[in-house]
Design a protein around this motif. Structure first.
Motif, PDB file in Angstrom:
ATOM      1  N   HIS A 170       0.840  -1.211   0.000  1.00  0.00           N
ATOM      2  CA  HIS A 170       0.000   0.000   0.000  1.00  0.00           C
ATOM      3  C   HIS A 170       0.870   1.254   0.000  1.00  0.00           C
ATOM      4  O   HIS A 170       1.261   1.752   1.047  1.00  0.00           O
ATOM      5  CB  HIS A 170      -0.910  -0.039   1.242  1.00  0.00           C
ATOM      6  CG  HIS A 170      -1.989   0.993   1.275  1.00  0.00           C
ATOM      7  ND1 HIS A 170      -3.245   0.726   1.752  1.00  0.00           N
ATOM      8  CD2 HIS A 170      -2.010   2.300   0.910  1.00  0.00           C
ATOM      9  CE1 HIS A 170      -3.995   1.820   1.690  1.00  0.00           C
ATOM     10  NE2 HIS A 170      -3.261   2.796   1.196  1.00  0.00           N
ATOM     11  N   HIS A 222       1.416   5.138  -2.314  1.00  0.00           N
ATOM     12  CA  HIS A 222       0.877   6.039  -3.346  1.00  0.00           C
ATOM     13  C   HIS A 222       2.052   6.856  -3.853  1.00  0.00           C
ATOM     14  O   HIS A 222       2.622   7.651  -3.108  1.00  0.00           O
ATOM     15  CB  HIS A 222      -0.187   6.977  -2.768  1.00  0.00           C
ATOM     16  CG  HIS A 222      -1.355   6.249  -2.163  1.00  0.00           C
ATOM     17  ND1 HIS A 222      -2.425   5.812  -2.899  1.00  0.00           N
ATOM     18  CD2 HIS A 222      -1.600   5.866  -0.886  1.00  0.00           C
ATOM     19  CE1 HIS A 222      -3.294   5.197  -2.100  1.00  0.00           C
ATOM     20  NE2 HIS A 222      -2.807   5.217  -0.876  1.00  0.00           N
ATOM     21  N   LYS A 266      -7.929  -0.580  -7.109  1.00  0.00           N
ATOM     22  CA  LYS A 266      -8.042   0.129  -5.836  1.00  0.00           C
ATOM     23  C   LYS A 266      -9.248   1.044  -5.839  1.00  0.00           C
ATOM     24  O   LYS A 266      -9.484   1.785  -6.794  1.00  0.00           O
ATOM     25  CB  LYS A 266      -6.782   0.991  -5.592  1.00  0.00           C
ATOM     26  CG  LYS A 266      -6.920   1.994  -4.438  1.00  0.00           C
ATOM     27  CD  LYS A 266      -6.883   1.349  -3.063  1.00  0.00           C
ATOM     28  CE  LYS A 266      -7.373   2.242  -1.932  1.00  0.00           C
ATOM     29  NZ  LYS A 266      -6.564   3.327  -1.495  1.00  0.00           N
ATOM     30  N   HIS A 289      -6.219  -0.475   5.724  1.00  0.00           N
ATOM     31  CA  HIS A 289      -6.243   0.142   7.053  1.00  0.00           C
ATOM     32  C   HIS A 289      -6.818  -0.820   8.107  1.00  0.00           C
ATOM     33  O   HIS A 289      -7.723  -0.471   8.855  1.00  0.00           O
ATOM     34  CB  HIS A 289      -7.033   1.457   7.020  1.00  0.00           C
ATOM     35  CG  HIS A 289      -6.510   2.431   5.998  1.00  0.00           C
ATOM     36  ND1 HIS A 289      -5.172   2.717   5.847  1.00  0.00           N
ATOM     37  CD2 HIS A 289      -7.154   3.183   5.058  1.00  0.00           C
ATOM     38  CE1 HIS A 289      -5.013   3.596   4.879  1.00  0.00           C
ATOM     39  NE2 HIS A 289      -6.190   3.891   4.376  1.00  0.00           N
TER      40      HIS A 289
HETATM   41 ZN   LIG Z   1      -3.669   4.745   1.005  1.00  0.00          ZN
END
Ligand SMILES: [Zn+2]
Length: 586
Positions: A45, A47, A139, A241
């Motif tokens: 995960h 970005h 995603k 998360h």
């Molecule tokens: Zn994220």
């Protein structure tokens, strides 16, 4: 014996048994450091803004932290205007060109045609296009259910049936879905400086969802996702998360219990998970060790983001190292009550969960490899150059082998299932005359042809234990390659494939030696192959040949491949990795 005494004794026995069965923290840290040195860790995960500068910054930080592969969840849309390439294609092309093998990208869905009657169909087409362009997964951001609105200004629901075809297609195409819904519970509580997430909320007013006129209750969002997960059992959902609900371990546990197609990533939630009783967290991690994934929410744009950020001065590359160090510390040690890695998330301390090596490696990379099997980049092994030739004797103790970083043969060829108990190191060296290989093979029982046959080659040697290498040196003709096999008896075989004639009559004159250590239960196999038998011209430093390594271990029903072929056969040249010839280190 008084009862109390007996209880005490039993407790002591239980504690010492547990200590014996589990790894000491220093052993765990030592093992994990070796994974980092070999760049085996996968961060599921991140970005990353795909510009040259930001990709380079990400790689510099990943190299220092020991992360081999990052999943960039912000791959972009696959839709585009006529005559232009899509954002996704542009991003992937640039990252692959600059840093091959270091990033995979997930696609994102373009909702701009949501109100058109055929949206469901065209959205599924977007998924197909993403698959064609090499998207490793799909995603969805928290915008779904909280920000995205339809033509009537109504929020688009997470379980809107118009999206069913998208989830369905992701499953059919083997694209895992990472999905973020809702947010920390505190984002639904009053917006004031009593809120424990005030530092974050103050800098991001749009993250506050406490206005019931605008936003649905938090649990409604989580329940909508659960309905989607139930409706699509063949699609893999990574609920990011920590299943979007790090505040409630019991809820996460029961969701993982109920949905075998649900995974949880750790992104940006160790500060929250680490507040719970560490023993309880540890039990949950051990119970669901096959479906928890290492992930950070590390982000590189004009500023670095280490899990979360606000208007404070931007973190430096050195801060990023501290951030990753703290990730390791939480998973690998038993330290109590220390300052977590993302201070803006709240002013509290966390306690580590000291996982054993067996669970840790699943969370760091084994689980991710299975999930990403289809799109993991082909591996590259470096062959260290040596000046002085030597005869193989099966010995791993020779100093010269320490020059070579090992390749690991530890996954089933069919599906990337991990077999750490027989993880086999393969090292490669080259001289001006030979290519050298050393396999170190842990075993339980050896299964061999007895007696071995040395006067002529046995076709079918692979029906017992062997180590193998397939080598292709003609880059113009990838279907043509050579196969080498050696058994623990040192019986061996070499042949050519797809080069016309009887491949078995070919003789490379390769030499091999085997040493079996029955006490440590390891067999070593050392070979050298004359370079002149492999290619018309010798390789130069920097050149690459195509290669894959394999091992058959009958007692363990194992068919290991360095780069798994994702099929029942080893003979899939498209799945070969590469050996890169190094230059002499002075
Ligand atoms: Zn994220």
């Amino acid at each position: 014996m008084p009862l109390r005494m007996r209880t005490l004794l039993l407790t002591l026995v239980a504690i010492s048994l547990r200590a014996a069965a589990e790894d000491s923290v220093s052993a765990v840290r030592h093992e994990a450091d070796s994974w980092r040195a070999e760049h085996r860790i996968i961060d599921l995960h991140q970005h990353i803004d795909c510009s040259t500068q930001h990709l380079a910054r990400a790689i510099k930080i990943m190299d220092a932290a020991g992360i081999g592969l990052a999943v960039n969840l912000s791959g972009g849309y696959v839709t585009h205007k006529d005559g232009e390439v899509s954002e996704f294609e542009r991003n992937k092309t640039l990252a692959d060109q600059l840093f091959p093998g270091r990033f995979v990208h997930y696609m994102n869905l373009d909702y701009s045609r949501w109100n058109e009657p055929d949206f469901a169909k065209t959205a599924a087409k977007q998924v197909e296009e993403g698959h064609r362009l090499g998207a490793a997964g799909f995603k969805e951001f928290k915008r779904l259910g909280l920000y995205l609105r339809d033509g009537n200004h109504q929020l688009i629901k997470i379980d809107d049936p118009k999206l069913d075809l998208v989830w369905e297609r992701c499953g059919e195409l083997n694209m895992p879905v990472s999905i973020h819904v809702a947010d920390p519970a505190a984002f639904w509580l009053p917006y004031d400086d009593k809120n424990e997430r005030w530092a974050e909320l103050r800098d991001h007013r749009s993250w506050w969802f406490g206005d019931t006129n605008i936003y649905p209750p938090r649990m409604e969002l989580l329940e909508a996702l659960n309905r989607v997960i139930t409706r699509h059992p063949k699609t893999t959902f990574v609920a990011v998360h920590f299943a979007n609900n790090a505040e409630d371990l019991d809820w996460v546990e029961s969701a993982l219990d109920r949905y075998p197609n649900m995974y949880a990533d750790l992104a940006a939630r160790i500060p929250e998970i680490g507040r719970h009783d560490p023993e309880k967290v540890r039990r949950l991690f051990l119970k669901h060790q096959d479906r928890i994934l290492f992930a950070t929410d590390f982000q590189v744009y004009d500023r670095l983001i280490l899990g979360s950020s606000g208007n404070e001065p931007p973190p430096t590359d050195a801060d990023a190292q501290v951030f990753f160090e703290k990730e390791w510390r939480w998973l690998e040690t038993n330290d109590r009550n220390w300052a977590h890695m993302t201070p803006i998330q709240g002013n509290w301390t966390i306690s580590s969960i000291g996982l054993p090596v067996s669970a840790l490696r699943k969370i760091y990379f084994d689980n991710a490899r299975r999930l990403l099997a289809r799109s993991l980049p082909a591996p590259v092994v470096k062959a260290a150059h040596i000046e002085k030739d030597f005869e193989p004797d099966g010995g791993a103790a020779k100093d010269v082998w320490q020059k070579a970083m090992p390749a690991r043969l530890e996954c089933e060829t069919r599906d990337f299932a991990a077999r750490p108990e027989i993880s086999t190191a393969v090292r490669v060296l080259w001289s001006d005359h030979y290519l050298y290989l050393l396999y170190e093979c842990p075993f339980t029982t050896l299964t061999t042809f007895d007696p071995p046959q040395f006067d002529k080659e046995r076709i079918g040697l692979w029906d017992r234990d062997v180590v193998e290498a397939f080598i292709g040196t003609d880059l113009e003709h990838p279907r043509q390659y050579m196969e080498f096999e050696v058994a623990p008896t040192n019986e061996k075989l070499d042949l050519t494939l797809n080069q016309g004639g009887d491949g078995f009559s070919w003789d490379s004159h390769f030499q091999s030696a085997v040493k079996i250590d029955r006490e440590r239960k390891v067999w070593n196999c050392e070979w050298r192959i004359p370079l002149s038998s492999l290619a018309q011209s010798k390789p130069k430093p920097g050149d690459r040949w195509r290669i894959n390594f394999y091992r058959c271990d009958r007692a363990n029903h194992a068919f290991l491949a360095w780069n798994p072929t994702l099929s029942g056969t080893f003979h899939v040249p498209d799945r070969f990795g590469a050996v890169e010839f190094g230059s002499e280190e002075k």
